[in-house]
Design a protein around this motif. Structure first.
Motif, mmCIF file in Angstrom:
data_model
loop_
_atom_site.group_PDB
_atom_site.id
_atom_site.type_symbol
_atom_site.label_atom_id
_atom_site.label_comp_id
_atom_site.label_asym_id
_atom_site.label_seq_id
_atom_site.Cartn_x
_atom_site.Cartn_y
_atom_site.Cartn_z
ATOM 1 N N ALA A 140 96.496 31.111 -58.833
ATOM 2 C CA ALA A 140 97.628 32.032 -58.988
ATOM 3 C C ALA A 140 97.623 32.691 -60.362
ATOM 4 C CB ALA A 140 98.939 31.284 -58.760
ATOM 5 N N ALA A 141 97.325 31.903 -61.404
ATOM 6 C CA ALA A 141 97.312 32.454 -62.768
ATOM 7 C C ALA A 141 96.196 33.476 -62.936
ATOM 8 C CB ALA A 141 97.144 31.320 -63.781
ATOM 9 N N GLY A 142 95.026 33.191 -62.380
ATOM 10 C CA GLY A 142 93.916 34.127 -62.472
ATOM 11 C C GLY A 142 94.194 35.427 -61.746
ATOM 12 N N ASP A 143 94.782 35.322 -60.553
ATOM 13 C CA ASP A 143 95.126 36.532 -59.806
ATOM 14 C C ASP A 143 96.245 37.307 -60.500
ATOM 15 O OD1 ASP A 143 93.233 36.087 -57.844
ATOM 16 O OD2 ASP A 143 94.606 35.007 -56.535
ATOM 17 N N LEU A 144 97.141 36.598 -61.164
ATOM 18 C CA LEU A 144 98.222 37.252 -61.896
ATOM 19 C C LEU A 144 97.671 38.127 -63.018
ATOM 20 C CD1 LEU A 144 101.219 37.679 -62.621
ATOM 21 C CD2 LEU A 144 101.099 35.552 -63.957
#
Length: 261
Positions: free
Chosen positions: A160-164
């Motif tokens: 989720a953090a990477g896609d954010l």
């Protein structure tokens, strides 16, 4: 960071005599960890594209359950068994984060703190019950269950953090650079005495997920999205081959066990 001091603040002699079901944290550990995160990212996307989201999630869940069942069944650390479980966690953890965003429409600005809270809850419960978060203390079924729950939460959070960051304007390559810099922070802080061994390890462990995923996505996506346009299939196969080579070497050499010569 040395293998022993990264994982536990106890004396080295004490660490060495404990039975454990996870590998020693060497450079090979971090290399394979990054490779599994990238492979899990592209493999998850590939399966969803070929099979459809629902069958892909079902297949990923079954494969994860099977790999963890084998991992729990063995009585010692076995490289192939352990890293197969990590790969399956990577694939399914990616799917879990993607289901929230793509399937349920939850934005990454909400799913990222949600998974952060979930990871914090796992750590809090683990510490409340066992009074340690060290991975060099995984010698009971209960601690092993806490360990894998934490690992699954770190993969979902990292996805989720990477896609954010990727969708917030940095792109995949920019995100990879960001997380490559970020992963140095816990290492420097630990060496400088500002961060103890266990939080330094888990912080780095979380960051490897978006680092590897961003690199793999950058290699796979098209030029219009800032990538190298190599495709999901070739990237998945290439990273899988690298994982097999490294794990095969460790299985033969036992350089990631406390009994290695």
């Amino acid at each position: 960071m040395t293998p022993e001091h990264l994982l536990d603040d106890r004396p080295r002699a004490t660490l060495r005599v404990l039975a454990n079901k996870v590998p020693e944290v060497t450079a090979y550990f971090w290399i394979i960890k990054v490779l599994t995160t990238g492979m899990g990212e592209t493999a998850s996307d590939l399966l969803a594209k070929v099979l459809g989201p629902v069958p892909a999630v079902a297949l990923g869940g079954l494969a994860l359950a099977a790999s963890l069942a084998v991992q729990f069944a063995v009585r010692r650390y076995i490289a192939w068994v352990y890293w197969t479980a990590v790969v399956m966690v990577s694939v399914f953890g990616t799917m879990a984060a993607d289901v929230l965003h793509v399937g349920l429409g939850v934005p990454y600005t909400l799913s990222t703190p949600f998974f952060l809270f979930a990871l914090a809850a796992v750590f809090a419960l683990w510490y409340a019950v066992e009074r340690t978060l060290s991975i060099h203390s995984i010698r009971t079924r209960r601690r092993e269950a806490f360990y894998w729950a934490a690992v699954l939460a770190t993969f979902a959070l990292g996805t989720a953090a990477g896609d954010l960051t990727a969708t917030a304007g940095l792109g995949y390559f920019g995100s990879a650079v960001l997380f490559a810099v970020a992963i140095c922070v816990p290492a420097v802080a630990h060496r400088g005495g500002a961060l103890s061994a266990v939080p330094a390890f888990w912080t780095a462990y979380v960051i490897t997920r978006p680092l590897g995923a961003s690199l793999a996505d950058w290699m796979a996506v098209g030029h219009t999205r800032g990538g190298l346009a190599l495709g999901l299939g070739p990237v998945t196969l290439g990273w899988t081959a690298a994982i097999v080579c490294f794990v095969g070497y460790l299985a033969a050499s036992r350089r990631d066990t406390s009994t290695a010569l």
